[in-house]
Design an enzyme around this catalytic site. Structure first.
Site, PDB file in Angstrom:
ATOM      1  CD  GLU A   1      -2.911  -0.690   2.458  1.00  0.00           C
ATOM      2  OE1 GLU A   1      -2.538  -0.224   3.280  1.00  0.00           O
ATOM      3  OE2 GLU A   1      -3.913  -1.407   2.384  1.00  0.00           O
TER       4      GLU A   1
ATOM      5  CD  GLU B   1      -5.203  -5.366   3.070  1.00  0.00           C
ATOM      6  OE1 GLU B   1      -3.963  -5.511   2.768  1.00  0.00           O
ATOM      7  OE2 GLU B   1      -5.457  -4.536   4.086  1.00  0.00           O
TER       8      GLU B   1
END
Length: 322
Positions: A160, A248
């Site tokens: 991320e 995710e």
């Protein structure tokens, strides 16, 4: 506002969105994955969908990094993909301080996934990976040399990115890691993190990586926080030709806190199913938080058993097996 819908109604709904039991959609059935346009396809050129579970950070829940857990994820969470999350740099350690220990945890999950005929998405769990490029290149060189011949392997070299600087920071990082992986593994899928915690697909769509095959771009969402506006960004990116993989997602808020937002979770499932997108739920965790699929104290041998699933876990499993 929390929305309470009986689980049997969830089961009816998910069955209406042309899903398949993911546990039956195995590596031996689909083989080498590839990217065709915006679609993930199997070795026969047919669209394929991966649905499964992410583990929690390796440094905090190493007790789930074993074959017993992976067996449960496949059989009882009805998954054809598992995502080990290798911690890189935390206050409690990670790859930067214990590369051998962390590598051994990830290898154990990879070996179990291969034995269980599952795909495995190997996540470099970092928020500032551009600052750890040397270590990342070393790791993915080793990983692709050891496992690149297996069609099970999928690489996620930047979990991320926090930064919004796609073209100047994140994209060059990805290009360096792709080059390293492709020297050993020319074919397996690579999933690329996008800015702002893998939410700004629009930035990648405006300046995609060129002259590469079998790459997709990651989207992360949490249904309590990321709603129609995030689906709009995602739709626009896909319409612009960007292949997207949801590496995710959660049914709760972005900080993993409750409540489960069932209305938005179902809206996301419908959105992803309409496009045949692949997605991985966060997380196989027994932490006392909304995103956890397991109740506190769940041992590896009980992973994904119905009586050990949380509210979120039950919704996810019902969808995986629909």
């Amino acid at each position: 506002m929390r929305c309470f819908i009986p689980l049997f109604l969830v089961s009816i709904w998910v069955g209406s969105v042309f899903s398949k039991d993911a546990a039956l959609e195995t590596v031996s059935k689909h083989g080498q994955l590839a990217v065709d346009g915006v679609n993930l396809v199997n070795q026969y050129g047919e669209k394929v969908q991966l649905k499964g579970m992410s583990l929690f950070w390796s440094v905090w829940m190493p007790y789930y990094y074993n074959k017993t857990t992976v067996d449960g994820i496949k059989e009882y969470c009805h998954s054809n993909i598992v995502r080990p999350m290798m911690a890189i740099d935390t206050q409690d350690g990670g790859y930067l301080t214990d590369p051998e220990g962390e590598t051994a945890l990830i290898d154990a999950v990879i070996d179990a996934a291969i034995e269980d005929d599952m795909y495995v998405l190997v996540d470099w769990q970092d928020f500032e990976a551009e600052n750890h490029l040397e270590q990342s290149l070393f790791y993915f060189d080793r990983l692709s040399k050891k496992y690149g011949s297996y069609p099970n392997i999928i690489y996620e070299p930047y979990n991320e990115p926090i930064t919004l600087e796609w073209s100047s920071l994140v994209k060059p990082y990805h290009e360096a890691v792709i080059k390293t992986i492709r020297a050993n593994d020319p074919d397996n899928l690579i999933v690329l993190g996008t800015p702002q915690w893998s939410q700004r697909l629009d930035l990648a769509a405006a300046d995609p990586i060129q002259n590469q095959t079998n790459i997709m771009y990651s989207l992360h969402f949490y249904a309590g926080t990321h709603q129609q506006w995030e689906r709009d960004i995602t739709k626009a990116a896909i319409d612009a030709g960007l292949p997207v993989f949801v590496s995710e997602y959660g049914t709760v808020n972005a900080d993993a806190s409750p409540p489960v937002n069932l209305t938005e979770t179902l809206a996301w499932y419908e959105f992803m199913e309409e496009r045949g997108m692949s997605y991985v739920n966060f997380a196989v965790s027994d932490k006392d938080e909304g995103a956890a699929a397991l109740i506190p104290g769940t041992p590896p041998e009980k992973v994904c058993r119905e009586e050990y699933l949380t509210e979120s876990g039950k919704i996810v499993v019902e969808h995986n097996k629909a």
